[in-house]
Structures are given as C-alpha cells and as structure tokens.
Design an enzyme around this catalytic site. Structure first.
Site, PDB file in Angstrom:
ATOM      1  N   TYR A 183       0.638  -1.384   0.209  1.00 14.80           N
ATOM      2  CA  TYR A 183      -0.141  -0.178  -0.036  1.00 14.80           C
ATOM      3  C   TYR A 183       0.891   1.189  -0.026  1.00 14.80           C
ATOM      4  O   TYR A 183       0.367   2.371  -0.491  1.00 14.80           O
ATOM      5  CB  TYR A 183      -1.018   0.083   1.320  1.00 14.80           C
ATOM      6  CG  TYR A 183      -0.288   0.073   2.519  1.00 14.80           C
ATOM      7  CD1 TYR A 183      -0.065   1.320   3.052  1.00 14.80           C
ATOM      8  CD2 TYR A 183       0.358  -0.849   3.300  1.00 14.80           C
ATOM      9  CE1 TYR A 183       0.639   1.676   4.399  1.00 14.80           C
ATOM     10  CE2 TYR A 183       0.943  -0.671   4.213  1.00 14.80           C
ATOM     11  CZ  TYR A 183       1.142   0.496   4.906  1.00 14.80           C
ATOM     12  OH  TYR A 183       1.901   0.655   6.139  1.00 14.80           O
ATOM     13  N   PRO A 237       6.455   5.116   3.018  1.00 14.51           N
ATOM     14  CA  PRO A 237       6.152   4.314   4.181  1.00 14.51           C
ATOM     15  C   PRO A 237       5.588   4.963   5.323  1.00 14.51           C
ATOM     16  O   PRO A 237       5.943   5.954   5.577  1.00 14.51           O
ATOM     17  CB  PRO A 237       7.555   3.824   4.503  1.00 14.51           C
ATOM     18  CG  PRO A 237       8.279   3.986   3.262  1.00 14.51           C
ATOM     19  CD  PRO A 237       7.698   5.203   2.678  1.00 14.51           C
ATOM     20  N   HIS A 238       4.539   4.242   5.894  1.00 13.38           N
ATOM     21  CA  HIS A 238       3.856   5.027   6.990  1.00 13.38           C
ATOM     22  C   HIS A 238       2.970   3.760   7.863  1.00 13.38           C
ATOM     23  O   HIS A 238       2.640   2.777   7.183  1.00 13.38           O
ATOM     24  CB  HIS A 238       2.948   5.951   6.577  1.00 13.38           C
ATOM     25  CG  HIS A 238       2.045   5.667   5.645  1.00 13.38           C
ATOM     26  ND1 HIS A 238       2.017   5.635   4.368  1.00 13.38           N
ATOM     27  CD2 HIS A 238       0.603   5.756   6.187  1.00 13.38           C
ATOM     28  CE1 HIS A 238       0.924   5.225   3.702  1.00 13.38           C
ATOM     29  NE2 HIS A 238       0.011   5.282   4.803  1.00 13.38           N
ATOM     30  N   ALA A 239       2.666   4.031   9.008  1.00 18.07           N
ATOM     31  CA  ALA A 239       1.573   3.226   9.633  1.00 18.07           C
ATOM     32  C   ALA A 239       0.698   4.227  10.557  1.00 18.07           C
ATOM     33  O   ALA A 239       1.084   5.317  10.634  1.00 18.07           O
ATOM     34  CB  ALA A 239       2.585   2.319  10.508  1.00 18.07           C
TER      35      ALA A 239
END
Length: 147
Positions: A56, A66-68
C-alpha cells in the site's frame, strides 16, 4: 518542501544494490530514528502493515510513502524523510510492477498531522517533473542544486 528535507537533515542517498523491501523500509526510517521522530517499534509497524496489507505504500510509479497508523505507535515528532535508492526496491521481491526508488517516510503524532503530511507530500509530487528530477540525482550535492 525539498528545502525542508535538507534543513532538517531528513534526506539520504542509498547506493546499496542488495536491499530487499524490509531493509529499504528500515533504511528509509533511519533519519527519523536518528533525530528521534520515531521509535524502532514504528519501523517494525510499517513492515508488519506491508506484510499484512500488501504494498500500500507504493503511491505512484517510483514512489513509496512508508507509514503506519499514528494511533498505534508512539511518535515523538511529525515529519517526512526522503530517501533515494540507487536501484528500485520491489514489493515483494521480484515484482517489477510494485517498485520504488524514492521513499518519503512519514511520521505523525496524530491523524490530523498525518493528513497534513500527506497533503504536503502530494503537493510536491503532483508536479511530475519533481519525480523525474529526483530519479536522476544520486547524491546530496545534486539534491542541494534543486533547492
């Protein structure tokens, strides 16, 4: 926004050609870790999310974000770090459809700052020439010429 990366020491160039996607995420988080924006748990959280939900983080051709979730991890500061990989990183390995060289790793203390970061990043990336130019440079000296 390119100036922001330089002024906050949140830009790096990776010449390694042997990175898998997990190593690439860890490397892309390095500057955020170094400057105490995030903790190691956030890095592993991003990797866990990619394993669970797929790639994703590939948001455009050649571009990963990039991340959450900012809710699940302790984030000390909101920010975005830029990492340029010499060779494309494939998600998963050997997938030429989902690959990126340009990583914009996002940290946010809350959902509002997360959205603000994404909006700022999308404003930068909405100009296709920015992506083309970043794909052509390989070092800090070239990056500084863009500012």
């Amino acid at each position: 926004m390119l100036k922001y990366f330089k002024e906050n020491d949140l830009v790096q160039f990776i010449d390694r050609t042997d990175c898998n996607w997990k190593e690439a995420i860890r490397l892309s988080c390095h500057k955020l870790l170094e400057h105490d924006y995030i903790g190691e748990d956030y890095v592993e959280g991003i990797i866990d999310c990619v394993e669970k939900y797929g790639p994703y983080i590939i948001i455009l051709p050649h571009v990963a974000m990039p991340h959450a979730s900012p809710v699940e991890f302790k984030i000390n500061k909101s920010g975005i770090a830029f990492t340029k990989f010499k060779e494309p990183i494939q998600f998963p390995e050997n997938n030429h459809v989902k690959e990126a060289n340009l990583f914009f790793t996002v940290s946010a203390k809350d959902a509002t700052e997360h959205l603000d970061n994404i909006v700022n990043l999308m404003e930068l990336l909405s100009d296709e020439s920015v992506i083309e130019t970043l794909m052509k440079i390989d070092n800090m000296m070239d990056f500084e010429k863009l500012i």
